[in-house]
Motif scaffolding. Structure first.
Motif, short mmCIF file in Angstrom:
data_model
loop_
_atom_site.label_atom_id
_atom_site.label_comp_id
_atom_site.label_asym_id
_atom_site.label_seq_id
_atom_site.Cartn_x
_atom_site.Cartn_y
_atom_site.Cartn_z
N GLY A 30 17.13 5.90 38.73
CA GLY A 30 17.76 4.95 37.82
C GLY A 30 19.19 5.61 37.14
N SER A 31 19.64 5.08 36.33
CA SER A 31 21.03 5.62 35.67
C SER A 31 20.77 5.59 34.21
N MET A 32 19.81 5.54 33.60
CA MET A 32 19.55 5.85 32.11
C MET A 32 20.37 6.88 31.74
N GLU A 33 20.86 7.02 30.42
CA GLU A 33 21.34 8.08 30.03
C GLU A 33 20.46 8.53 28.75
N VAL A 34 19.75 9.67 28.87
CA VAL A 34 18.90 9.75 27.80
C VAL A 34 18.89 11.42 27.43
N GLU A 35 18.71 12.01 26.39
CA GLU A 35 18.51 13.10 25.98
C GLU A 35 16.93 13.52 26.04
N ALA A 36 16.38 14.15 26.89
CA ALA A 36 14.94 14.52 26.85
C ALA A 36 14.65 15.93 27.61
N PHE A 37 13.57 16.47 27.20
CA PHE A 37 12.92 17.50 27.73
C PHE A 37 11.62 17.48 28.28
N HIS A 38 11.47 17.87 29.78
CA HIS A 38 10.18 17.54 30.40
C HIS A 38 9.78 18.94 30.92
#
Length: 184
Positions: A61-69
Motif C-alpha cells: 500500500g501507499s499509506m503515509e503513517v508515522e509508526a514504530f514496529h
C-alpha cells in the motif's frame, strides 16, 4: 514488557508477530490501519512499501503513517513476486521497522528458534534514539536510529500467517510510560 508465543510449528511455521505503535487520531483509526495491514510478510502492519505495484501482489500500500514496529519474524521472505521483500537473515529475527513498511529493517538481530512452543518475555525500552530490546533477559538489540524521535501513539499487536500456519499470542502487557524532557 510482554510475553509472546509463536509456535509450535517450525519447518512449516510462518509468518510472525508484531507490536506496532501508530500515531493514530483514535482507536477507530488504529483499527482501520490494522485492518488494512497485509498478512504473510506484511506481518499485519504492512500498509506501505513493498516492491512496487508492477509486481502485482507485492505491494502493501501507499499509506503515509508515522509508526514504530517491532517484528518477530519467523519466515524468511525472499522477493519473488509473491513475497514482497527479502528479510535480512534466514534466521528467525527481531527487527525494528518504521511507518508501516515491513521491507525496511532499520535495526535487526537474528534469534534462535522462537517457534518452540514456549512463552518468551520481551522488554522494549525506547529513550530518544536509543532502543533496547531483550528476549528472555538477553539483550537482542541495543542500538540507535539516528534522528529518530519516538512520539508514542496507539499500540496494537498482530500475528499473521501467509501460505503456512502458526499460533501467535501475547500476554502480560505492562506499560511504563515516563516522558522526560532533555535539558540543553
Amino acid at each position: 514488557r510482554f510475553d509472546i508465543y509463536t509456535g509450535p510449528y517450525d519447518a512449516d511455521g510462518a509468518d510472525g508477530f508484531a507490536l506496532s505503535i501508530f500515531d493514530a487520531a483514535d482507536v477507530a483509526e488504529l483499527e482501520t490501519l490494522i485492518a488494512a495491514g497485509a498478512a504473510g510478510g506484511g506481518l499485519g502492519y504492512g500498509v506501505a512499501g513493498g516492491d512496487g505495484p508492477d509486481l502485482g501482489s507485492c505491494f502493501w500500500g501507499s499509506m503515509e503513517v508515522e509508526a514504530f514496529h517491532i517484528e518477530f519474524d519467523t519466515w524468511h521472505n525472499t522477493t519473488n513476486g509473491v513475497e514482497c521483500h527479502t528479510d535480512p537473515t534466514v534466521d528467525d529475527h527481531i527487527a525494528i521497522t518504521l511507518n508501516g513498511n515491513p521491507a525496511e529493517h532499520v535495526l535487526w538481530a537474528g534469534v534462535g528458534d522462537i517457534e518452540d512452543g514456549a512463552w518468551h518475555t520481551v522488554t522494549v525500552d525506547v529513550v530518544g534514539e536509543e532502543i533496547v530490546i531483550t528476549l528472555d533477559d538477553a539483550v537482542i538489540i541495543d542500538d540507535a536510529i539516528p534522528g529518530y524521535e519516538f512520539k508514542g501513539g496507539y499500540l496494537g499487536f498482530t500475528g499473521v500467517t501467509g501460505y503456512y500456519y502458526n499460533y501467535h499470542r501475547f500476554d502480560n502487557l505492562q506499560l511504563l510510560e515516563e516522558c522526560t524532557v532533555p535539558v540543553d
